[in-house]
Design a protein around this motif. Structure first.
Motif, PDB file in Angstrom:
ATOM      1  N   THR A  88       0.826  -1.203   0.000  1.00 57.24           N
ATOM      2  CA  THR A  88       0.000   0.000   0.000  1.00 57.24           C
ATOM      3  C   THR A  88       0.864   1.258   0.000  1.00 57.24           C
ATOM      4  OG1 THR A  88      -1.724  -1.164   1.224  1.00 57.24           O
ATOM      5  CG2 THR A  88      -1.831   1.234   1.210  1.00 57.24           C
ATOM      6  N   ALA A  89       0.558   2.149  -0.931  1.00 56.13           N
ATOM      7  CA  ALA A  89       1.267   3.423  -1.020  1.00 56.13           C
ATOM      8  C   ALA A  89       0.335   4.551  -0.570  1.00 56.13           C
ATOM      9  CB  ALA A  89       1.732   3.678  -2.454  1.00 56.13           C
ATOM     10  N   PRO A  90       0.878   5.636  -0.027  1.00 58.13           N
ATOM     11  CA  PRO A  90       0.032   6.768   0.392  1.00 58.13           C
ATOM     12  C   PRO A  90      -0.740   7.344  -0.800  1.00 58.13           C
ATOM     13  CG  PRO A  90       2.277   7.001   1.235  1.00 58.13           C
ATOM     14  CD  PRO A  90       2.307   5.884   0.255  1.00 58.13           C
ATOM     15  N   LEU A 146       8.390   9.647  -5.719  1.00 52.68           N
ATOM     16  CA  LEU A 146       9.830   9.837  -5.880  1.00 52.68           C
ATOM     17  C   LEU A 146      10.403  10.683  -4.754  1.00 52.68           C
ATOM     18  CD1 LEU A 146       9.857  10.487  -9.727  1.00 52.68           C
ATOM     19  CD2 LEU A 146      10.777   8.465  -8.575  1.00 52.68           C
ATOM     20  N   ARG A 147       9.690  11.722  -4.360  1.00 56.95           N
ATOM     21  CA  ARG A 147      10.155  12.599  -3.283  1.00 56.95           C
ATOM     22  C   ARG A 147      10.259  11.839  -1.953  1.00 56.95           C
ATOM     23  NH1 ARG A 147      11.456  15.808  -6.761  1.00 56.95           N
ATOM     24  NH2 ARG A 147      10.873  18.009  -6.909  1.00 56.95           N
ATOM     25  N   ARG A 148       9.305  10.955  -1.714  1.00 57.50           N
ATOM     26  CA  ARG A 148       9.297  10.189  -0.465  1.00 57.50           C
ATOM     27  C   ARG A 148      10.124   8.913  -0.568  1.00 57.50           C
ATOM     28  NH1 ARG A 148       3.458  11.482  -0.518  1.00 57.50           N
ATOM     29  NH2 ARG A 148       3.134   9.551  -1.670  1.00 57.50           N
ATOM     30  N   GLY A 149      10.492   8.530  -1.766  1.00 61.56           N
ATOM     31  CA  GLY A 149      11.004   7.200  -2.034  1.00 61.56           C
ATOM     32  C   GLY A 149      12.337   6.889  -1.368  1.00 61.56           C
ATOM     33  N   ARG A 150      12.500   5.612  -1.013  1.00 65.05           N
ATOM     34  CA  ARG A 150      13.762   5.058  -0.527  1.00 65.05           C
ATOM     35  C   ARG A 150      14.168   3.956  -1.508  1.00 65.05           C
ATOM     36  NH1 ARG A 150      15.696   5.646   4.396  1.00 65.05           N
ATOM     37  NH2 ARG A 150      16.240   3.436   4.547  1.00 65.05           N
ATOM     38  N   HIS A 151      15.275   4.166  -2.171  1.00 61.93           N
ATOM     39  CA  HIS A 151      15.659   3.315  -3.288  1.00 61.93           C
ATOM     40  C   HIS A 151      16.929   2.547  -2.946  1.00 61.93           C
ATOM     41  CE1 HIS A 151      12.688   5.756  -5.229  1.00 61.93           C
ATOM     42  NE2 HIS A 151      13.398   6.848  -5.028  1.00 61.93           N
ATOM     43  N   GLY A 152      16.801   1.240  -2.854  1.00 59.08           N
ATOM     44  CA  GLY A 152      17.927   0.398  -2.502  1.00 59.08           C
ATOM     45  C   GLY A 152      18.884   0.199  -3.668  1.00 59.08           C
ATOM     46  N   LEU A 153      20.182   0.211  -3.371  1.00 60.84           N
ATOM     47  CA  LEU A 153      21.221  -0.059  -4.367  1.00 60.84           C
ATOM     48  C   LEU A 153      22.196  -1.025  -3.708  1.00 60.84           C
ATOM     49  CD1 LEU A 153      22.184   0.670  -7.227  1.00 60.84           C
ATOM     50  CD2 LEU A 153      23.553   2.493  -6.201  1.00 60.84           C
ATOM     51  N   MET A 154      22.152  -2.287  -4.136  1.00 63.33           N
ATOM     52  CA  MET A 154      22.864  -3.348  -3.422  1.00 63.33           C
ATOM     53  C   MET A 154      23.920  -3.998  -4.317  1.00 63.33           C
ATOM     54  SD  MET A 154      21.246  -6.575  -1.335  1.00 63.33           S
ATOM     55  CE  MET A 154      20.543  -7.399  -2.786  1.00 63.33           C
ATOM     56  N   GLY A 155      25.133  -4.076  -3.801  1.00 65.40           N
ATOM     57  CA  GLY A 155      26.204  -4.744  -4.523  1.00 65.40           C
ATOM     58  C   GLY A 155      27.144  -3.764  -5.174  1.00 65.40           C
ATOM     59  N   HIS A 156      27.417  -3.986  -6.461  1.00 63.67           N
ATOM     60  CA  HIS A 156      28.345  -3.106  -7.175  1.00 63.67           C
ATOM     61  C   HIS A 156      27.994  -3.081  -8.654  1.00 63.67           C
ATOM     62  CE1 HIS A 156      30.565  -6.481  -9.021  1.00 63.67           C
ATOM     63  NE2 HIS A 156      30.506  -7.064  -7.846  1.00 63.67           N
ATOM     64  N   LEU A 157      28.582  -2.126  -9.350  1.00 63.88           N
ATOM     65  CA  LEU A 157      28.336  -1.956 -10.775  1.00 63.88           C
ATOM     66  C   LEU A 157      28.796  -3.180 -11.554  1.00 63.88           C
ATOM     67  CD1 LEU A 157      27.495   0.243 -12.930  1.00 63.88           C
ATOM     68  CD2 LEU A 157      29.942   0.752 -13.115  1.00 63.88           C
ATOM     69  N   ARG A 207       3.729   3.254 -10.947  1.00 65.38           N
ATOM     70  CA  ARG A 207       2.805   4.153 -10.259  1.00 65.38           C
ATOM     71  C   ARG A 207       1.812   4.806 -11.221  1.00 65.38           C
ATOM     72  NH1 ARG A 207       5.098   1.404  -7.020  1.00 65.38           N
ATOM     73  NH2 ARG A 207       5.904   2.115  -4.993  1.00 65.38           N
ATOM     74  N   LEU A 208       2.133   4.814 -12.509  1.00 61.12           N
ATOM     75  CA  LEU A 208       1.168   5.281 -13.504  1.00 61.12           C
ATOM     76  C   LEU A 208       0.167   4.193 -13.885  1.00 61.12           C
ATOM     77  CD1 LEU A 208       3.464   7.341 -15.923  1.00 61.12           C
ATOM     78  CD2 LEU A 208       1.748   8.234 -14.321  1.00 61.12           C
TER      79      LEU A 208
END
Length: 475
Positions: A9-11, A178-189, A325-326
């Motif tokens: 559920t998203a706000p 996007l403003r509220r978002g928490r975006h995980g980035l795990m590992g390496h390039l 989200r669209l």
């Protein structure tokens, strides 16, 4: 989607609504204000029908009341401010609202009906149709004050106008996510993929939100705590969601289920709205096995509204989030081949997919080797639902600005490879080579999101609210 894959559920989008007109008219034309209030109540009702939370601060008649409304809307923390111009009103009434809110501004001019009854209308009745009059004044003032705005003009039950209003409200919801978002980035390039490398500061600079840098050990410690009963339950869920190919190895399937449960805990513990990941690993050690076991869990998360992309593709996981989200899903995608005989572009990816937009029950296929990656295990195979689709990616410009790249096409029938990839045949209405050259010339990276529906107009609204440029690749 099946009940087991119910979305996280998203706000709801929070819309600040203020209506107004020039108070000097009320003693002159006693029937005018009640009519305008009725119109503003109808606008509030239709706004709520869009599924958003409406903060309605009522009707303002002068600059003092405008200042009071501005403070209420500032405190409410709205995602978009809608100013309803019911009749002529001065710019001083709405300027404080726009200046203090910190949210995008939409001006709407919706007269009562399509046209006046010119033969019978007096001045008071005409003034109820005079919402267009102050629009240029508002526009001039906002421009001179450096305040971006957009407007929609029509009449109260004008479905064309309400479709546009709905588009702006939906875009505001994406901007808020996007403003509220928490975006995980795990590992390496992924070594050598220069196009997908992203300066992490540029994400909050362009879109807002926060990038949470994670280690694969953050996943490892959670996977180690998964119980056998949880693994069995996750395998049962996967059997319900997927068709299983006879190449699926039981141990690989069990491992993918275990990683999936651990992924869910990682997302919950770090309150993630999206995830991008990659780890190469060595000689079958635990980190390599974790990376190889991600596809099942990442696909289930994506279907639930937490887009997850491999190959450390942060900008594509963000594009997937925007498309999701669209309402278009948004699956991890790259070019695979061009079919000049049929005029189709074949695109998809090995790895995680958006299960909610599959044309049929997705297939889980066992692979003895992942091409271009270390490890082995299970992978997802499907094509996107046939019909209108949109390819959408985030462009990283040399000056650090993000841009949108969009192209509308149609997923069509045709032969597909059976190699554990998501593959869709897309007809863009032109020679596939010409389309590929035009798409690549934009500077897009080699990954993007593929979602259902023609979304260019909606994406253009999102880009406007974010202050981003949009390039549309057309036939």
């Amino acid at each position: 989607m099946r009940a087991e894959l119910s979305r996280i559920t998203a706000p709801r989008t929070k819309v600040g609504l203020v209506a107004g007109g020039l108070g000097a008219y009320w003693p002159q034309f006693p029937d005018l204000l009640p009519q305008l209030r009725h119109s503003s109540e109808r606008v509030s009702e239709r706004m709520r029908a869009l599924g958003c939370e409406v903060v309605d601060v009522g009707f303002i008649s002068d600059a003092q009341e405008g200042a009071v409304a501005a403070e209420k809307l500032r405190a409410a923390g709205c995602d978009i401010i809608v100013g309803f111009l019911t009749t002529y009103m001065t710019a001083t009434m709405l300027l404080p609202v726009a200046q203090r809110s910190g949210a995008p501004v939409l001006l709407i001019n919706l007269q009562p009906t399509e046209s006046m009854d010119h033969a019978t209308f007096d001045t008071g009745q005409w003034l109820a149709y005079c919402g267009a009059c102050p629009l240029p004044e508002m526009a001039n003032t906002f421009i001179r004050c450096g305040i971006p705005f957009r407007s929609v003009s029509g009449y109260l039950e004008d479905e064309r106008a309400w479709a546009k209003i709905g588009r702006w409200v939906k875009a505001a919801g994406v901007r808020a996510a996007l403003r509220r978002g928490r975006h995980g980035l795990m590992g390496h390039l992924y070594p050598g993929m220069l196009d997908v490398a992203t300066d992490l500061t540029l994400v909050p600079a362009n879109l807002g939100g926060h990038v949470e840098v994670l280690e694969f050990d953050d996943l490892r410690v959670r996977v180690e705590k998964v119980t056998d009963a949880e693994v069995t339950e996750r395998m049962d869920l996967a059997r319900d969601v997927f068709e299983l190919a006879d190449t699926v190895n039981g141990d690989d399937f069990s491992w993918a289920a275990r990683v999936s449960v651990g992924l869910d805990r990682l997302v919950e513990d770090f309150a993630l709205d999206s995830l991008a990941y990659y780890h190469r690993g060595l000689d079958g050690e635990i980190h390599e096995r974790l990376g190889a076991g991600m596809i099942l869990g990442a696909s289930l998360l994506t279907a639930r509204g937490v887009p997850s992309a491999g190959e450390y593709e942060l900008r594509t996981s963000l594009a997937m989030l925007i498309m999701d989200r669209l309402g278009g899903g948004g699956s991890f995608t790259e070019l695979q081949a061009l079919d000049f005989a049929r005029g189709h572009v074949e695109m998809g990816h090995d790895g995680p997919a958006h299960l909610a937009i599959s044309s049929k029950r997705p297939l889980l296929r066992g692979l003895g080797v992942y091409h271009g990656k270390r490890g082995w295990g299970v992978s997802v195979e499907f094509d996107v639902t046939h019909g209108p689709v949109t390819a959408f990616g985030l462009l990283h410009r040399p000056d650090g600005r993000f841009g949108f790249v969009v192209s509308e096409g149609e997923v069509v029938d045709g032969p597909l490879l059976r190699i554990g990839n998501t593959t869709s045949r897309v007809d863009f209405g032109c020679d596939p080579g010409e389309w590929t050259d035009a798409w690549s010339a934009t500077g897009i990276s080699h990954h993007w999101a593929l979602g259902t529906g023609h979304r260019a107009a909606e994406l253009r609204a999102v880009a406007d609210l974010l202050g981003a440029d949009l390039i549309e690749v057309k036939p």
